[in-house]
Design a protein around this motif. Structure first.
Motif, short mmCIF file in Angstrom:
data_model
loop_
_atom_site.label_atom_id
_atom_site.label_comp_id
_atom_site.label_asym_id
_atom_site.label_seq_id
_atom_site.Cartn_x
_atom_site.Cartn_y
_atom_site.Cartn_z
N GLY A 102 0.80 -1.22 0.00
CA GLY A 102 0.00 0.00 0.00
C GLY A 102 0.84 1.28 0.00
N HIS A 103 2.17 1.15 -0.06
CA HIS A 103 3.01 2.36 0.01
C HIS A 103 3.93 2.54 -1.21
CE1 HIS A 103 1.83 3.61 4.06
NE2 HIS A 103 1.69 2.33 4.28
N ARG A 104 3.63 1.83 -2.30
CA ARG A 104 4.44 2.05 -3.51
C ARG A 104 4.24 3.49 -3.98
NH1 ARG A 104 4.20 -3.50 -7.06
NH2 ARG A 104 4.81 -4.84 -5.34
N CYS A 105 5.24 4.03 -4.65
CA CYS A 105 5.14 5.41 -5.12
C CYS A 105 4.33 5.43 -6.43
CB CYS A 105 6.53 6.00 -5.34
SG CYS A 105 6.45 7.65 -6.05
N LEU A 106 3.11 5.98 -6.37
CA LEU A 106 2.24 5.95 -7.55
C LEU A 106 2.82 6.81 -8.67
CD1 LEU A 106 -1.23 6.21 -5.76
CD2 LEU A 106 0.03 4.17 -6.49
N HIS A 107 3.49 7.89 -8.28
CA HIS A 107 4.06 8.78 -9.30
C HIS A 107 5.13 8.04 -10.11
CE1 HIS A 107 4.87 12.71 -11.05
NE2 HIS A 107 6.13 12.34 -11.06
N ASN A 108 6.04 7.38 -9.41
CA ASN A 108 7.10 6.66 -10.13
C ASN A 108 6.53 5.46 -10.88
OD1 ASN A 108 9.03 8.47 -9.40
ND2 ASN A 108 9.75 7.31 -7.64
N LEU A 109 5.53 4.80 -10.30
CA LEU A 109 4.91 3.67 -11.01
C LEU A 109 4.33 4.13 -12.35
CD1 LEU A 109 3.12 1.63 -8.20
CD2 LEU A 109 4.84 0.77 -9.79
N ASN A 110 3.82 5.37 -12.36
CA ASN A 110 3.29 5.89 -13.62
C ASN A 110 4.41 6.08 -14.65
OD1 ASN A 110 1.05 6.95 -15.25
ND2 ASN A 110 2.09 8.92 -15.03
N TYR A 111 5.60 6.52 -14.23
CA TYR A 111 6.73 6.60 -15.18
C TYR A 111 7.06 5.20 -15.70
CZ TYR A 111 8.18 11.23 -13.24
OH TYR A 111 8.25 12.54 -12.84
N TRP A 112 7.16 4.24 -14.76
CA TRP A 112 7.61 2.91 -15.15
C TRP A 112 6.56 2.17 -15.98
CZ3 TRP A 112 8.99 2.73 -9.34
CH2 TRP A 112 10.18 3.44 -9.14
N SER A 113 5.30 2.63 -15.92
CA SER A 113 4.27 2.02 -16.78
C SER A 113 4.09 2.83 -18.05
CB SER A 113 2.93 1.95 -16.05
OG SER A 113 3.08 1.68 -14.72
N PHE A 114 5.04 3.70 -18.34
CA PHE A 114 5.03 4.53 -19.54
C PHE A 114 3.77 5.40 -19.60
CE2 PHE A 114 5.95 5.02 -24.27
CZ PHE A 114 7.16 5.63 -24.06
N GLY A 115 3.41 5.93 -18.40
CA GLY A 115 2.31 6.88 -18.36
C GLY A 115 2.76 8.25 -18.84
N ASP A 116 1.83 9.20 -18.83
CA ASP A 116 2.15 10.57 -19.26
C ASP A 116 2.51 11.43 -18.06
OD1 ASP A 116 1.70 10.05 -21.87
OD2 ASP A 116 -0.08 11.31 -22.08
N TYR A 117 3.32 12.45 -18.29
CA TYR A 117 3.58 13.43 -17.25
C TYR A 117 3.87 14.77 -17.88
CZ TYR A 117 8.27 11.67 -18.37
OH TYR A 117 9.38 11.25 -19.04
N LEU A 118 3.24 15.78 -17.28
CA LEU A 118 3.55 17.15 -17.65
C LEU A 118 4.65 17.58 -16.70
CD1 LEU A 118 2.88 19.86 -19.07
CD2 LEU A 118 1.16 20.25 -17.29
N GLY A 119 5.77 18.08 -17.22
CA GLY A 119 6.88 18.51 -16.36
C GLY A 119 7.03 20.01 -16.46
N ILE A 120 6.82 20.71 -15.34
CA ILE A 120 7.02 22.17 -15.35
C ILE A 120 8.18 22.52 -14.42
CG2 ILE A 120 4.62 22.70 -15.99
CD1 ILE A 120 4.13 23.54 -13.07
N GLY A 121 8.81 23.67 -14.72
CA GLY A 121 9.97 24.09 -13.92
C GLY A 121 11.24 23.96 -14.73
N ALA A 122 12.33 24.57 -14.22
CA ALA A 122 13.60 24.62 -14.95
C ALA A 122 14.10 23.22 -15.28
CB ALA A 122 14.63 25.37 -14.13
#
Ligand SMILES: C[S@@+](CC[C@H](N)C(=O)[O-])C[C@H]1O[C@@H](n2cnc3c(N)ncnc32)[C@H](O)[C@@H]1O
Ligand code: SF4
Length: 403
Positions: A260-280
């Motif tokens: 129940g404590h896996r990192c959902l954000h990183n799991l989304n990267y590893w499942s080739f999900g989408d991400y909007l990246g803002i910032g320098a």
């Protein structure tokens, strides 16, 4: 208000996605108190005052200009990374998250991670981040040993690391601790002592990275004496054994979690999900019905801030060719210890499964992947223990042929 998705992104493209992947948001805060000699992230030593308000204005302008690309989509997770995001005041994080919520719908219970450094730790600060809407803290401890921290050029000592971790455990239901191993001069006994301290805090999540010497870092110019590959592999066995004994399961190359404590954000990267990246310097990957778009923002904070306010935060963007997508997908998905359903390949790349069959067959012949329920809807690919240990050999099979 933003326009609809730019028309050029809706023209016929290289792939055919049946549905768009889950969408996450990454926010990069690029400053640190001091640059660590091993670090090649886009992090900049703070000179003078932190330009908190100006940087937030730029982030909000960047987000505003990006809205047409993600119109109507919900955010599944937010990750505020760096650099050292905990340098920012909780009020600034509150303003940032309010600005995000006002522009993008967040899934109910959305995971919101913030990276914190023990060198910026004050007792009330972590709780204030939580009040601002952060649900998960990720603490960059690296080591609990003063001599090792000194060799790594860290701004904090072991006592500060312990205090920060204890406070995170008090203030957050879920949190992560970052450690590195195979440190200069480290022995397995020293690593065992590090693990004992780390595990005594019962972290819900642990990320343990093999220290690597990256080009363009101080360590690349003045390399310290590091444990050799055999010793590093012995250390990894030690990590696997000690973490498993305390209920932390390895689910990715460097990530261990309680249920129940896996990192959902990183799991989304590893499942080739989408991400909007803002910032320098932030990277993004966004899908459209017939294409995948990769973006990078201006890397230098001052340039980024100026350009973002003009609506030109993106320094580079490109659409990976059809032939590149199998490698891009596999470099992520094969990091998952349990592997992935093969249909995910088609769902996320918009390519037929046949586009990856030849390298997958080769990987199976070499004992690098297991392939279950072939030809059924439950078809599943999983790296074998050997494939997991030799991940770069495994992913190299997916490098597109030249020409
Ligand atoms: C983006 S950094 C940010 C964390 C935070 N700024 C800190 O260092 O406290 C995330 C993690 O990457 C890991 N890392 C950074 N450079 C590394 C390297 N050269 N080799 C292995 N791991 C590294 C560290 O464990 C670090 O906590
Ligand atoms: S504190 Fe973290 S991001 Fe900053 S220089 Fe050190 S490792 Fe890199």
């Amino acid at each position: 208000m933003a326009d609809a998705v730019p028309i050029r992104l809706l023209r016929p493209g290289a792939v055919a996605l049946q549905a768009l992947p889950p969408l996450a948001l990454y926010v990069h805060l690029p400053w640190c108190l001091k640059k660590c000699p091993y670090c090649d992230f886009n992090s900049h030593e703070l000179q003078g005052e932190l330009a908190e308000t100006a940087y937030l204005d730029a982030l909000i302008a960047d987000l505003e200009s990006s809205l047409p690309l993600v119109w109507g989509r919900r955010i599944v997770s937010v990750f505020i990374g760096g650099g050292t995001p905990s340098l920012f005041e909780p009020e600034a994080i509150d303003r940032l998250l309010a600005a995000v919520r006002a522009r993008l719908p967040l899934e109910p219970g959305c995971e919101v991670t913030l990276e914190a450094n023990p060198g910026t730790f004050e007792r009330e600060r972590f709780r204030a981040f939580r009040e601002a809407g952060v649900t998960r803290l990720s603490i960059g401890v690296q080591s609990f040993d003063d001599a090792a921290l000194h060799a790594l050029g860290r701004v904090h000592d072991a006592a500060q690391a312990r205090a920060a971790v204890a406070e995170a455990a008090e203030a957050f239901e879920t949190w992560n601790l970052d450690l590195m191993y195979a440190l200069p001069g480290q022995t397995p006994a020293q690593l065992a002592a590090e693990l004992e301290v780390a595990l005594s805090f019962r972290p819900p999540h642990l990320s343990i990275y093999h220290l690597t010497i990256e080009p363009n870092t101080l360590f690349a110019v003045q390399p310290p004496e590091l444990p050799d590959d055999d010793l590093a592999s012995e250390m990894l066995d030690l990590i696997a054994e000690r973490t498993a004994a305390t209920g932390l399961a390895r689910y990715e190359v460097s990530a261990f979690a309680r249920e129940g404590h896996r990192c959902l954000h990183n799991l989304n990267y590893w499942s080739f999900g989408d991400y909007l990246g803002i910032g320098a310097g932030a990277h993004g990957k966004l899908s459209f019905p017939e294409r995948v778009l990769r973006q990078v923002r201006w890397r230098e904070p001052a340039t980024y801030m100026a350009r973002a306010l003009e609506g030109r935060a993106v320094s580079n963007q490109h659409e990976p060719a059809r032939a590149e997508l199998p490698l891009e997908f596999m470099m992520n998905a094969l990091r998952l210890k349990d592997g992935f359903p093969l249909r995910l390949f088609a769902e996320r790349t918009g390519l037929p499964v046949s586009a990856a069959l030849v390298p997958l067959q080769r990987a199976r012949e070499r004992g690098l992947v297991d392939w279950r329920d072939e030809g059924t809807a439950d078809e599943w690919v999983q790296p074998t223990p050997r494939g997991f240990d030799f991940l770069s050999d495994l992913t190299a099979l997916f490098v597109p042929a030249r020409g």
